[in-house]
Design a protein around this motif. Structure first.
Motif, PDB file in Angstrom:
ATOM      1  N   PRO A 145     -11.867 -18.179  22.834  1.00  0.00           N
ATOM      2  CA  PRO A 145     -13.411 -17.234  22.913  1.00  0.00           C
ATOM      3  C   PRO A 145     -13.834 -17.183  24.373  1.00  0.00           C
ATOM      4  CG  PRO A 145     -13.779 -19.499  22.177  1.00  0.00           C
ATOM      5  CD  PRO A 145     -11.829 -19.310  22.441  1.00  0.00           C
ATOM      6  N   LYS A 146     -13.009 -17.111  25.294  1.00  0.00           N
ATOM      7  CA  LYS A 146     -13.405 -16.943  26.594  1.00  0.00           C
ATOM      8  C   LYS A 146     -13.161 -15.543  27.009  1.00  0.00           C
ATOM      9  CE  LYS A 146     -13.307 -21.546  28.288  1.00  0.00           C
ATOM     10  NZ  LYS A 146     -12.980 -22.555  27.211  1.00  0.00           N
ATOM     11  N   TYR A 147     -14.236 -14.885  27.516  1.00  0.00           N
ATOM     12  CA  TYR A 147     -13.986 -13.347  27.868  1.00  0.00           C
ATOM     13  C   TYR A 147     -14.512 -13.070  29.270  1.00  0.00           C
ATOM     14  CZ  TYR A 147     -13.108 -12.323  22.960  1.00  0.00           C
ATOM     15  OH  TYR A 147     -12.500 -12.155  21.763  1.00  0.00           O
ATOM     16  N   GLY A 148     -13.791 -12.018  29.854  1.00  0.00           N
ATOM     17  CA  GLY A 148     -14.235 -11.361  31.140  1.00  0.00           C
ATOM     18  C   GLY A 148     -15.164 -10.282  30.727  1.00  0.00           C
ATOM     19  N   LEU A 149     -16.211 -10.112  31.961  1.00  0.00           N
ATOM     20  CA  LEU A 149     -16.876  -8.838  31.697  1.00  0.00           C
ATOM     21  C   LEU A 149     -16.848  -8.052  32.935  1.00  0.00           C
ATOM     22  CD1 LEU A 149     -19.400  -7.416  30.291  1.00  0.00           C
ATOM     23  CD2 LEU A 149     -21.138  -8.647  31.809  1.00  0.00           C
ATOM     24  N   GLY A 150     -16.509  -6.473  32.759  1.00  0.00           N
ATOM     25  CA  GLY A 150     -16.251  -5.489  33.845  1.00  0.00           C
ATOM     26  C   GLY A 150     -17.270  -4.725  33.474  1.00  0.00           C
TER      27      GLY A 150
END
Length: 179
Positions: free
Chosen positions: A96-101
């Motif tokens: 459940p870890k995400y990156g945001l761009g």
């Protein structure tokens, strides 16, 4: 909606706090509009030394990227009055870890659109995808992007040679709020 978690996400049009600003999945159908957006923002995209590959994209490269299914990540177009003004992605780095761009048309900056778009996608990630953490990297010198993340509640996690990594925990511990 039946199916396993391997199903492709069907993202509804996401509303934001700005009534005329929405998010939708960015697909090959928008290739012409997406390429035009890149083309008129080449200088803007590379002003801090990042987005070099994107700014160098020709039509075929941009179109091919949109043909590629990013699932389980989300690749969204930011629409203002239904016109494409930018892109925001929620990248399934290690769910459940995400990156945001995110990036916006030069003409669309300074109106709170990036903050509203990112906030809507982060909320979707937390409520629908079960995201617990979101990370984002900002190239040194990109103060506007630093400000967006600060407004969204991100904190500096680590500083590297060319960029700063930000983090926001989306799930508060049970004892975080007094009963």
């Amino acid at each position: 909606m039946a199916g396993s978690h391997h199903d492709k996400h069907v993202l509804p049009e996401l509303r934001t706090a700005v009534s005329t600003l929405t998010l939708c999945l960015l697909t090959a159908e928008q290739a012409d509009e997406y390429y035009a957006l890149i083309d008129r923002n080449r200088e803007h995209l590379t002003q801090h030394g990042d987005y070099q590959a994107l700014a160098a994209s020709d039509y075929e490269t941009a179109h091919a990227e949109l043909l590629n299914d990013p699932s389980p990540s989300l690749r969204c177009g930011v629409l203002l009055h239904s016109a494409l003004i930018g892109r925001v992605d929620l990248v399934a780095v290690n769910p459940p870890k995400y990156g945001l761009g995110y990036w916006l048309d030069r003409e669309a900056t300074g109106h709170g659109y990036a903050t509203a778009a990112c906030r809507a996608l982060i909320e979707y990630g937390a409520t629908v995808l079960g995201a617990t953490d979101v990370f984002a990297g900002v190239t040194h010198g990109n103060g506007k992007s630093d400000a967006v993340l600060t407004r969204l509640g991100f904190q500096v996690a680590e500083v590297f040679g060319t960029y700063t990594r930000y983090h926001r925990a989306l799930v508060a511990s049970p004892c975080a709020y007094p009963a």
